[in-house]
Design a protein around this motif. Structure first.
Motif, PDB file in Angstrom:
ATOM      1  N   LYS A   1       0.793  -1.116  -0.115  1.00 23.14           N
ATOM      2  CA  LYS A   1      -0.156   0.218   0.099  1.00 23.14           C
ATOM      3  C   LYS A   1       0.922   1.433  -0.059  1.00 23.14           C
ATOM      4  O   LYS A   1       1.869   1.387   0.686  1.00 23.14           O
ATOM      5  CB  LYS A   1      -0.866  -0.032   1.241  1.00 23.14           C
ATOM      6  N   LEU A   2       0.498   2.333  -1.066  1.00 20.31           N
ATOM      7  CA  LEU A   2       1.385   3.248  -0.801  1.00 20.31           C
ATOM      8  C   LEU A   2       0.441   4.541  -0.903  1.00 20.31           C
ATOM      9  O   LEU A   2      -0.407   4.463  -1.700  1.00 20.31           O
ATOM     10  CB  LEU A   2       2.046   3.398  -2.196  1.00 20.31           C
ATOM     11  N   THR A   3       0.854   5.448  -0.213  1.00 17.81           N
ATOM     12  CA  THR A   3       0.184   6.738  -0.225  1.00 17.81           C
ATOM     13  C   THR A   3       1.049   7.880  -0.274  1.00 17.81           C
ATOM     14  O   THR A   3       2.124   7.872   0.367  1.00 17.81           O
ATOM     15  CB  THR A   3      -0.564   7.150   1.334  1.00 17.81           C
ATOM     16  N   VAL A   4       0.882   8.674  -1.390  1.00 17.23           N
ATOM     17  CA  VAL A   4       1.727   9.806  -1.507  1.00 17.23           C
ATOM     18  C   VAL A   4       1.010  11.131  -1.348  1.00 17.23           C
ATOM     19  O   VAL A   4      -0.310  11.425  -1.756  1.00 17.23           O
ATOM     20  CB  VAL A   4       1.843   9.828  -3.312  1.00 17.23           C
TER      21      VAL A   4
ATOM     22  N   ARG B   1      -0.387   6.463  -9.115  1.00 16.50           N
ATOM     23  CA  ARG B   1      -1.670   6.045  -9.219  1.00 16.50           C
ATOM     24  C   ARG B   1      -2.225   5.065  -9.712  1.00 16.50           C
ATOM     25  O   ARG B   1      -3.145   4.328  -9.198  1.00 16.50           O
ATOM     26  CB  ARG B   1      -2.262   7.565  -9.419  1.00 16.50           C
ATOM     27  N   GLU B   2      -2.173   5.091 -10.923  1.00 16.98           N
ATOM     28  CA  GLU B   2      -2.541   4.065 -11.695  1.00 16.98           C
ATOM     29  C   GLU B   2      -2.172   2.585 -11.405  1.00 16.98           C
ATOM     30  O   GLU B   2      -2.519   1.484 -11.373  1.00 16.98           O
ATOM     31  CB  GLU B   2      -2.045   4.087 -13.301  1.00 16.98           C
ATOM     32  N   ALA B   3      -0.931   2.401 -10.561  1.00 17.39           N
ATOM     33  CA  ALA B   3      -0.286   1.155 -10.127  1.00 17.39           C
ATOM     34  C   ALA B   3      -0.822   0.922  -8.736  1.00 17.39           C
ATOM     35  O   ALA B   3      -0.636  -0.073  -8.081  1.00 17.39           O
ATOM     36  CB  ALA B   3       1.243   1.444  -9.970  1.00 17.39           C
ATOM     37  N   GLY B   4      -1.910   1.880  -8.205  1.00 10.39           N
ATOM     38  CA  GLY B   4      -2.496   1.454  -6.836  1.00 10.39           C
ATOM     39  C   GLY B   4      -2.335   2.377  -5.757  1.00 10.39           C
ATOM     40  O   GLY B   4      -2.968   2.433  -4.733  1.00 10.39           O
ATOM     41  N   ALA B   5      -1.388   3.235  -6.020  1.00  6.06           N
ATOM     42  CA  ALA B   5      -1.126   4.287  -4.793  1.00  6.06           C
ATOM     43  C   ALA B   5      -2.247   5.392  -4.744  1.00  6.06           C
ATOM     44  O   ALA B   5      -3.169   5.701  -5.772  1.00  6.06           O
ATOM     45  CB  ALA B   5       0.204   5.121  -5.176  1.00  6.06           C
ATOM     46  N   THR B   6      -2.458   5.914  -3.430  1.00  5.79           N
ATOM     47  CA  THR B   6      -3.487   6.806  -3.332  1.00  5.79           C
ATOM     48  C   THR B   6      -2.709   8.098  -3.222  1.00  5.79           C
ATOM     49  O   THR B   6      -1.735   8.123  -2.506  1.00  5.79           O
ATOM     50  CB  THR B   6      -4.226   6.672  -1.853  1.00  5.79           C
TER      51      THR B   6
ATOM     52  N   GLY C   1      -6.462  17.154   3.437  1.00  2.00           N
ATOM     53  CA  GLY C   1      -6.019  17.070   1.955  1.00  2.00           C
ATOM     54  C   GLY C   1      -7.110  16.703   1.148  1.00  2.00           C
ATOM     55  O   GLY C   1      -8.462  16.354   1.553  1.00  2.00           O
ATOM     56  N   LYS C   2      -6.959  16.752  -0.067  1.00  2.00           N
ATOM     57  CA  LYS C   2      -8.032  16.093  -1.134  1.00  2.00           C
ATOM     58  C   LYS C   2      -7.439  15.122  -2.143  1.00  2.00           C
ATOM     59  O   LYS C   2      -6.247  15.249  -2.410  1.00  2.00           O
ATOM     60  CB  LYS C   2      -8.826  17.116  -1.815  1.00  2.00           C
ATOM     61  N   PRO C   3      -7.963  13.886  -2.056  1.00  2.71           N
ATOM     62  CA  PRO C   3      -7.451  12.921  -3.196  1.00  2.71           C
ATOM     63  C   PRO C   3      -7.549  13.660  -4.503  1.00  2.71           C
ATOM     64  O   PRO C   3      -8.424  14.297  -4.943  1.00  2.71           O
ATOM     65  CB  PRO C   3      -8.633  11.909  -2.961  1.00  2.71           C
ATOM     66  N   TRP C   4      -6.274  13.263  -5.238  1.00  2.00           N
ATOM     67  CA  TRP C   4      -6.130  13.534  -6.534  1.00  2.00           C
ATOM     68  C   TRP C   4      -6.707  12.656  -7.512  1.00  2.00           C
ATOM     69  O   TRP C   4      -6.695  11.491  -7.553  1.00  2.00           O
ATOM     70  CB  TRP C   4      -4.439  13.830  -6.902  1.00  2.00           C
ATOM     71  N   ASP C   5      -7.331  13.173  -8.505  1.00  4.71           N
ATOM     72  CA  ASP C   5      -8.193  12.138  -9.474  1.00  4.71           C
ATOM     73  C   ASP C   5      -7.253  11.640 -10.522  1.00  4.71           C
ATOM     74  O   ASP C   5      -8.032  11.190 -11.377  1.00  4.71           O
ATOM     75  CB  ASP C   5      -9.577  12.914  -9.743  1.00  4.71           C
ATOM     76  N   GLY C   6      -5.938  12.344 -10.548  1.00  3.92           N
ATOM     77  CA  GLY C   6      -5.218  11.999 -11.852  1.00  3.92           C
ATOM     78  C   GLY C   6      -5.104  12.586 -13.008  1.00  3.92           C
ATOM     79  O   GLY C   6      -4.728  12.594 -14.056  1.00  3.92           O
ATOM     80  N   VAL C   7      -5.932  13.905 -12.940  1.00  4.52           N
ATOM     81  CA  VAL C   7      -6.207  14.587 -14.074  1.00  4.52           C
ATOM     82  C   VAL C   7      -5.085  15.870 -13.899  1.00  4.52           C
ATOM     83  O   VAL C   7      -5.143  16.622 -13.040  1.00  4.52           O
ATOM     84  CB  VAL C   7      -7.767  15.246 -14.206  1.00  4.52           C
TER      85      VAL C   7
END
Length: 104
Positions: A1-4, A27-32, A98-104
């Motif tokens: 599990k990875l949180t950045v 993120r695409e590999a599963g990191a939050t 904080g807020k989760p980043w949606d990858g955009v």
């Protein structure tokens, strides 16, 4: 599990395309990924630099986790024991704001 956890202001404004691509790959590999702000009401940046492994080992220091930092003269410390839990608590509090980043 990875949180950045990244500074929201810097990541939103001045991040290079290659840095953004690497974060997107994580993120695409599963990191939050969380975008965080500096201290509440102080207007600073989220400048914490910490890598925690298995909730038991902390690496921290002056180094940024960037390619350029590999060329710099940096300090990095390995810490174990109760201090790791203290750092995790501080990071959890900042992540909660904080807020989760949606990858955009």
């Amino acid at each position: 599990k990875l949180t950045v956890m990244l500074d929201a202001e810097t990541f939103g404004q001045g991040v290079s395309k290659s840095q953004k691509r690497r974060v997107k790959e994580l993120r695409e590999a599963g990191a939050t990924v969380f975008l965080c702000n500096g201290g509440a009401g102080r207007g600073g940046s989220f400048h914490s630099k910490a890598l925690v492994l298995d909730r038991r080992v902390l690496y921290t220091g002056s180094a940024n986790f960037t390619q350029k930092s590999r060329r710099n003269d940096e300090l990095c410390f390995r810490i174990t024991g109760p201090a790791v839990a203290q750092v995790l608590a501080k990071l959890a509090a900042r992540r909660a704001m904080g807020k989760p980043w949606d990858g955009v």
